[in-house]
Scaffold this motif. Structure first.
Motif, PDB file in Angstrom:
ATOM      1  N   TYR A  69       1.000  -0.901  -0.125  1.00  8.26           N
ATOM      2  CA  TYR A  69      -0.015  -0.231   0.007  1.00  8.26           C
ATOM      3  C   TYR A  69       1.014   1.264   0.112  1.00  8.26           C
ATOM      4  O   TYR A  69       0.581   2.259  -0.712  1.00  8.26           O
ATOM      5  CB  TYR A  69      -0.828  -0.186   1.123  1.00  8.26           C
ATOM      6  CG  TYR A  69      -1.782  -1.198   1.381  1.00  8.26           C
ATOM      7  CD1 TYR A  69      -2.502  -1.927   0.330  1.00  8.26           C
ATOM      8  CD2 TYR A  69      -2.160  -1.671   2.602  1.00  8.26           C
ATOM      9  CE1 TYR A  69      -2.967  -2.935   0.531  1.00  8.26           C
ATOM     10  CE2 TYR A  69      -2.837  -2.877   2.992  1.00  8.26           C
ATOM     11  CZ  TYR A  69      -3.529  -3.414   1.646  1.00  8.26           C
ATOM     12  OH  TYR A  69      -3.986  -4.537   1.839  1.00  8.26           O
ATOM     13  N   LYS A  70       1.980   1.335   0.884  1.00  6.17           N
ATOM     14  CA  LYS A  70       2.918   2.278   0.926  1.00  6.17           C
ATOM     15  C   LYS A  70       3.398   2.692  -0.458  1.00  6.17           C
ATOM     16  O   LYS A  70       3.652   3.613  -1.012  1.00  6.17           O
ATOM     17  CB  LYS A  70       3.855   2.050   2.052  1.00  6.17           C
ATOM     18  CG  LYS A  70       4.615   3.319   2.736  1.00  6.17           C
ATOM     19  CD  LYS A  70       5.351   2.621   3.760  1.00  6.17           C
ATOM     20  CE  LYS A  70       6.539   3.519   4.175  1.00  6.17           C
ATOM     21  NZ  LYS A  70       7.457   2.950   5.266  1.00  6.17           N
ATOM     22  N   LYS A  71       4.029   1.683  -0.956  1.00  2.00           N
ATOM     23  CA  LYS A  71       4.657   1.663  -2.317  1.00  2.00           C
ATOM     24  C   LYS A  71       3.800   2.254  -3.466  1.00  2.00           C
ATOM     25  O   LYS A  71       4.079   2.866  -4.164  1.00  2.00           O
ATOM     26  CB  LYS A  71       5.095   0.367  -2.867  1.00  2.00           C
ATOM     27  CG  LYS A  71       6.188   0.233  -3.765  1.00  2.00           C
ATOM     28  CD  LYS A  71       6.589  -1.117  -4.150  1.00  2.00           C
ATOM     29  CE  LYS A  71       7.427  -1.271  -5.557  1.00  2.00           C
ATOM     30  NZ  LYS A  71       7.527  -2.595  -5.827  1.00  2.00           N
ATOM     31  N   GLY A  72       2.473   1.784  -3.174  1.00  4.59           N
ATOM     32  CA  GLY A  72       1.511   2.143  -4.223  1.00  4.59           C
ATOM     33  C   GLY A  72       1.075   3.807  -3.809  1.00  4.59           C
ATOM     34  O   GLY A  72       0.233   4.274  -4.735  1.00  4.59           O
ATOM     35  N   GLY A  73       1.569   4.405  -2.834  1.00  7.12           N
ATOM     36  CA  GLY A  73       0.981   5.849  -2.566  1.00  7.12           C
ATOM     37  C   GLY A  73      -0.100   5.950  -1.735  1.00  7.12           C
ATOM     38  O   GLY A  73      -0.511   6.971  -1.719  1.00  7.12           O
ATOM     39  N   ALA A  74      -0.176   4.829  -0.777  1.00  5.22           N
ATOM     40  CA  ALA A  74      -1.417   5.268  -0.046  1.00  5.22           C
ATOM     41  C   ALA A  74      -1.292   6.278   0.759  1.00  5.22           C
ATOM     42  O   ALA A  74      -0.341   6.462   1.372  1.00  5.22           O
ATOM     43  CB  ALA A  74      -1.783   3.654   0.697  1.00  5.22           C
ATOM     44  N   SER A  75      -2.593   6.838   1.239  1.00  7.48           N
ATOM     45  CA  SER A  75      -2.814   7.929   1.896  1.00  7.48           C
ATOM     46  C   SER A  75      -2.430   7.257   3.534  1.00  7.48           C
ATOM     47  O   SER A  75      -2.748   6.256   3.660  1.00  7.48           O
ATOM     48  CB  SER A  75      -3.916   8.888   2.083  1.00  7.48           C
ATOM     49  OG  SER A  75      -5.008   8.022   2.295  1.00  7.48           O
ATOM     50  N   ASN A  76      -2.245   8.180   4.426  1.00 10.29           N
ATOM     51  CA  ASN A  76      -2.214   8.142   5.701  1.00 10.29           C
ATOM     52  C   ASN A  76      -3.436   7.305   6.237  1.00 10.29           C
ATOM     53  O   ASN A  76      -3.546   6.288   6.868  1.00 10.29           O
ATOM     54  CB  ASN A  76      -1.902   9.411   6.559  1.00 10.29           C
ATOM     55  CG  ASN A  76      -1.719   8.631   8.154  1.00 10.29           C
ATOM     56  OD1 ASN A  76      -1.203   7.680   8.550  1.00 10.29           O
ATOM     57  ND2 ASN A  76      -2.441   9.596   8.787  1.00 10.29           N
ATOM     58  N   ALA A  77      -4.406   7.771   5.641  1.00  8.52           N
ATOM     59  CA  ALA A  77      -5.872   7.387   6.041  1.00  8.52           C
ATOM     60  C   ALA A  77      -6.186   5.778   5.664  1.00  8.52           C
ATOM     61  O   ALA A  77      -6.566   4.909   6.286  1.00  8.52           O
ATOM     62  CB  ALA A  77      -6.980   8.306   5.506  1.00  8.52           C
ATOM     63  N   ALA A  78      -5.691   5.825   4.361  1.00  5.62           N
ATOM     64  CA  ALA A  78      -5.894   4.560   3.710  1.00  5.62           C
ATOM     65  C   ALA A  78      -5.052   3.500   4.437  1.00  5.62           C
ATOM     66  O   ALA A  78      -5.421   2.495   4.789  1.00  5.62           O
ATOM     67  CB  ALA A  78      -5.503   4.667   2.251  1.00  5.62           C
ATOM     68  N   SER A  79      -3.718   3.948   4.662  1.00  2.00           N
ATOM     69  CA  SER A  79      -2.839   2.848   5.307  1.00  2.00           C
ATOM     70  C   SER A  79      -3.214   2.482   6.824  1.00  2.00           C
ATOM     71  O   SER A  79      -3.345   1.312   6.918  1.00  2.00           O
ATOM     72  CB  SER A  79      -1.537   3.452   5.726  1.00  2.00           C
ATOM     73  OG  SER A  79      -1.023   3.660   4.232  1.00  2.00           O
ATOM     74  N   SER A  80      -4.026   3.276   7.437  1.00  2.00           N
ATOM     75  CA  SER A  80      -4.525   2.996   8.837  1.00  2.00           C
ATOM     76  C   SER A  80      -5.781   2.268   8.604  1.00  2.00           C
ATOM     77  O   SER A  80      -5.730   1.185   9.481  1.00  2.00           O
ATOM     78  CB  SER A  80      -5.002   4.413   9.557  1.00  2.00           C
ATOM     79  OG  SER A  80      -3.922   5.228   9.773  1.00  2.00           O
ATOM     80  N   ILE A  81      -6.667   2.530   7.756  1.00  2.00           N
ATOM     81  CA  ILE A  81      -7.797   1.615   7.548  1.00  2.00           C
ATOM     82  C   ILE A  81      -7.300   0.165   7.203  1.00  2.00           C
ATOM     83  O   ILE A  81      -7.813  -0.915   7.452  1.00  2.00           O
ATOM     84  CB  ILE A  81      -8.868   2.202   6.833  1.00  2.00           C
ATOM     85  CG1 ILE A  81      -9.526   3.681   7.155  1.00  2.00           C
ATOM     86  CG2 ILE A  81      -9.881   1.299   6.168  1.00  2.00           C
ATOM     87  CD1 ILE A  81     -10.276   3.599   8.210  1.00  2.00           C
ATOM     88  N   LEU A  82      -6.761   0.144   6.301  1.00  2.00           N
ATOM     89  CA  LEU A  82      -6.030  -1.143   5.618  1.00  2.00           C
ATOM     90  C   LEU A  82      -5.298  -1.805   6.364  1.00  2.00           C
ATOM     91  O   LEU A  82      -5.467  -3.057   6.305  1.00  2.00           O
ATOM     92  CB  LEU A  82      -5.398  -0.972   4.160  1.00  2.00           C
ATOM     93  CG  LEU A  82      -6.243  -0.365   3.185  1.00  2.00           C
ATOM     94  CD1 LEU A  82      -5.534   0.059   1.794  1.00  2.00           C
ATOM     95  CD2 LEU A  82      -7.608  -1.367   2.784  1.00  2.00           C
ATOM     96  N   GLY A  83      -4.441  -1.256   7.415  1.00  2.00           N
ATOM     97  CA  GLY A  83      -3.534  -2.361   8.140  1.00  2.00           C
ATOM     98  C   GLY A  83      -2.706  -3.026   7.443  1.00  2.00           C
ATOM     99  O   GLY A  83      -1.873  -2.608   6.471  1.00  2.00           O
ATOM    100  N   GLY A  84      -2.496  -4.352   7.761  1.00  2.00           N
ATOM    101  CA  GLY A  84      -1.751  -5.286   7.059  1.00  2.00           C
ATOM    102  C   GLY A  84      -0.262  -5.455   7.311  1.00  2.00           C
ATOM    103  O   GLY A  84       0.456  -6.106   6.510  1.00  2.00           O
ATOM    104  N   ASN A  85      -0.062  -4.924   8.830  1.00  2.00           N
ATOM    105  CA  ASN A  85       1.286  -4.909   8.941  1.00  2.00           C
ATOM    106  C   ASN A  85       2.017  -6.556   9.160  1.00  2.00           C
ATOM    107  O   ASN A  85       3.023  -6.848   9.318  1.00  2.00           O
ATOM    108  CB  ASN A  85       1.793  -4.093  10.469  1.00  2.00           C
ATOM    109  CG  ASN A  85       1.741  -2.650  10.011  1.00  2.00           C
ATOM    110  OD1 ASN A  85       1.910  -2.211   8.903  1.00  2.00           O
ATOM    111  ND2 ASN A  85       1.279  -1.727  11.019  1.00  2.00           N
TER     112      ASN A  85
END
Lengths: 266, 495
Positions: free
Chosen positions: B216-232
């Motif tokens: 997600y990060k590599k694809g340019g996800a926003s902070n909001a999207a990263s938080s919602i999607l999680g996936g760590n």
């Protein structure tokens, strides 16, 4: 406190192994004599005992246990899968042959001992400590724990080993609370039901047993009247070993019957 | 709600008749089984040698595998330890009044999706009904009941607090549901897949140990999207692979839910009736000898141990059953790892019968999510039955006492509790089932986990082929079961 104990010394290959089976009375009861006779006459070695017997007259009310290892060879190779059946007969509860025994109350304990050329002695067991551990497992057998948890294998919930890796004795109260109140989100998405019927002391005994058993690498427990287990792969530091299998059943009258078998591994 | 028009999707099955007598040797006795004359597709008859196949387990997977095998002209015998067939597909009628029923086990199927399952629906001409239990819901969070709209508002507030979505995310969400946001970042990886059963060897192996949050990060996800999607803690390879399968099967965007009118067990009953006495109930498999030229299975029937031999074993047993069976020669370590480590969800299903739709008096819904330890969700089932009474299905963790579930319901119900007129409580605790211990399998999406399970979970060894819902690439019960059954039948047919 320590109770008088009965010692057995067994020759396994070139090694001598001393077992200490604790009994409340050291008196040479007919039962004990029978025990020794069985010990000497059966190959592979079988030891029969009951820890709750305080006098011989109680013998009749002890559940009778027969542990059957299929394709019994006496000596087994490392890595072999073993199939076993535990036959239980109890005057009050009934007979496993007719489906009358609660399989959740039937336990197989498996313990591995490496065999070296030196005399080995199993540590004397403090019977009060052992009784406490036994309470933990019996409470678990009476509850629904084993529907979702196993000793070393994964079911819906974490295995005892996984729990013991994550927690230590200082976490017993917290674990006991999870057992009583239920838990979710700690081990993935699994949800554990609450067990409101347990006292604090009971859930703490269960938590203590889980941690103690979970960290044992050479002892396994299996619930039920039959199943399989695998002998470990050959350890680097030992050419031979023995597996002590102890099948037990705790009846609804709180009597515990046991039978043990020794498997030689080479 | 009425029965949907099956004409819309039912294709006429090509049927023929065989009516063959097959002798089958079992424990020195030979019994004859007459194949039913109907529903045999001549076009599917095997081109190769007719094989004798033992099928282990008469759950939906074992039944459909056996059915596929007889359609291909093979001799089949199915062994099941329990006294009924159907496994985790279990519909309850007894104890419910006025023709009400409920599915204690597998409860729904989707469209799109469930391709092999729909094949049987069509072939057996079974009536299906739409299933709306996930609509018009109320969800209890921190003791407050939220409607779907309120949850959406709460979600939007959270997104705002997190800085909002970026332009590409906002554009994507104009035509896609927010639950599908991950697809924006995972879809670009789909092109390399050619086989939905093979996530390895296509250039993504290194992603097994990379968290999907990095994708997600590599694809340019926003902070909001990263938080919602999680996936760590979720493997990127696993997440991409599962998303690809959902996309390929067409249920990544939206899907409809269905169930069989009268209970989903009607389908396994149809399979069972076609297999007849080829199914031997009360036969617990104890040992399997996996030989060079065939298999020998030792099983127990009423306390007596018996043996049976065949060319192949279609093993459609759960790993909880496989752990108790001695298999020689020993299976490879990677298979044993699966037997020891695969986990299944454990659920208690509680069915309440009430005298009326009491919640209507309170102007509320019965699609309720309680998030209580003794009661997760509840909804109405079999609402097409012509009666004032209703049957309600509740879910709780394995080992839950159903009366505690009822108590939780009474205590937390978002209406006037004196209106509750529940008169009957039935329960099925799958964690206590001796033969079907648990529900769907858990995924294996942890970092570095996938290669421990896949593809070994479905790999045949010698004369044993492994089916069962747990061996498919997704865990949705009846879809996975029927997919694996068709795969194993094909493997054995072509072996």
């Amino acid at each position: 406190m320590k109770y008088p104990s009965l010692f057995f010394t067994i020759a396994v290959g070139s090694a001598l192994i001393t077992f200490n089976l604790p009994f409340k009375d050291k008196a040479k009861s007919p039962f004990e004599k029978d025990l020794v006779l069985r010990l000497l006459s059966i190959d592979p070695l079988k030891i029969i005992g009951n820890k709750n017997i305080s006098n011989p007259s109680q013998k009749d009310s002890v559940p009778q246990i027969e542990l059957v290892v299929h394709d019994d060879k006496g000596t087994y190779s490392w890595g072999t899968q073993i199939r076993y059946t535990i036959k239980v007969s109890d005057k009050i509860d009934g007979d496993s042959k007719y489906g009358e025994i609660n399989s959740n109350a039937v336990l197989l304990e498996i313990e591995y001992y490496p065999v070296t050329t030196e005399k080995q002695t199993r540590n004397n067991t403090d019977i009060s400590e052992e009784a406490s551990q036994q309470n933990g497992i019996i409470l678990m057998q009476r509850s629904t724990c084993f529907r979702c948890h196993a000793d070393k294998a994964r079911l819906a919930g974490p295995s005892f080993s996984e729990i013991a890796k994550k927690y230590n004795k200082s976490d017993i109260k917290a674990l006991a609370q999870s057992i009583s109140e239920g838990s979710s989100g700690v081990w993935g998405s699994s949800v554990m039901a609450a067990n409101k019927n347990l006292t604090d002391k009971e859930s703490e005994q269960m938590a203590a047993y889980i941690l103690e058993q979970g960290e044992k690498r050479n002892k396994w427990i299996l619930i039920g009247l039959e199943g399989t287990f695998r002998i470990m792969k050959k350890p680097e530091n030992s050419a031979k070993g023995i597996y002590v299998l102890t099948a037990s059943y705790t009846s609804t009258s709180q009597m515990r019957g046991e039978e043990s078998i020794i498997l030689r591994i080479e | 709600m009425g029965q949907i028009e099956r004409r819309d999707f039912i294709k006429k099955a090509v049927v023929g008749s065989i009516g063959t007598i097959l002798p089958y040797g079992v424990d020195n006795e030979v019994f004859d089984v007459k194949l039913p004359p109907e529903n045999h597709d001549k076009t599917q008859i095997t081109a190769g040698k007719k094989k004798k196949v033992i099928v282990g387990g008469a759950g939906i997977s074992g039944l459909s595998c056996a059915y596929e095998l007889i359609k291909k002209g093979h001799e089949v015998i199915v062994l099941d330890a329990s006294g009924r067939y159907g496994g985790a597909v279990l519909s309850v009628h007894d104890g419910l009044a006025d023709g009400l029923y409920a599915d204690f086990g597998a409860e729904n199927f989707t469209r799109p999706g469930y391709k092999n399952y729909w094949k049987y629906i069509e072939e057996f001409n079974l009536p299906v009904l739409p299933y709306f239990h996930r609509e018009n819901r109320l969800t209890r969070i921190d003791n407050i009941w939220y409607t779907d709209e309120m949850q959406k508002e709460k979600y939007e507030q959270r997104i705002k607090q997190l800085g909002g979505f970026n332009k590409s995310e906002s554009r994507y969400l104009e035509s896609n549901p927010s639950s599908n946001l991950e697809m924006l970042y995972l879809k670009p990886y789909f092109d390399k897949f050619s086989d939905e059963y093979q996530p390895f060897g296509i250039g993504y192996d290194h992603l097994e140990k990379v968290p999907v949050s990095e994708i997600y990060k590599k694809g340019g996800a926003s902070n909001a999207a990263s938080s919602i999607l999680g996936g760590n803690n979720t493997s990127a390879l696993y997440a991409i692979w599962q998303a690809y399968i959902r996309h390929k099967r067409g249920y990544d965007d939206d899907f409809e839910l269905f169930h069989i009118k009268g209970g989903n067990q009607r389908l396994t009953n149809e399979l069972g009736s076609r297999l007849g006495t080829r199914i031997k109930l009360g036969c617990k498999i104890l040992e399997i000898k996996n030989g060079e030229t065939g298999v020998t299975v030792k099983y127990r029937e009423f306390g007596k141990e018996k043996e049976i031999s065949a060319d192949y074993l279609a093993c459609c047993l759960r790993t909880t059953a496989l752990r108790t069976i001695k298999i020689t020669p020993q299976l490879p370590d990677e298979k044993i790892f699966i037997f020891d480590n695969l986990a299944y969800d454990q659920t208690t299903r509680i069915v309440f019968q009430a005298r009326s739709k009491f919640w209507l008096k309170d102007n509320t819904t019965i699609n309720l999510t309680f998030n209580h330890p003794a009661l997760r969700t509840i909804w109405e089932v079999a609402d097409e039955v012509d009666t004032k009474r209703v049957s309600l299905m509740a879910k709780a963790p394995g080992g839950t006492n159903p009366l505690r579930t009822l108590e939780a319901f009474r205590e937390l119900y978002p209406g006037n509790r004196s209106n509750i007129d529940i008169e009957q409580v039935l329960v099925k605790d799958w964690s206590a089932d001796e033969f079907v211990n648990g529900c769907e399998r858990h995924g294996f999406g942890g970092l570095g986990e996938l290669s421990k399970f896949w593809p070994h979970i479905m790999t045949p060894h010698g004369r044993i082929h492994f089916g069962g819902a747990h061996t498919d690439n997704r865990s949705w019960g009846m879809e996975a079961a029927t997919n694996s059954a068709n795969r194993v039948a094909l493997e054995i047919d072509q072996a």
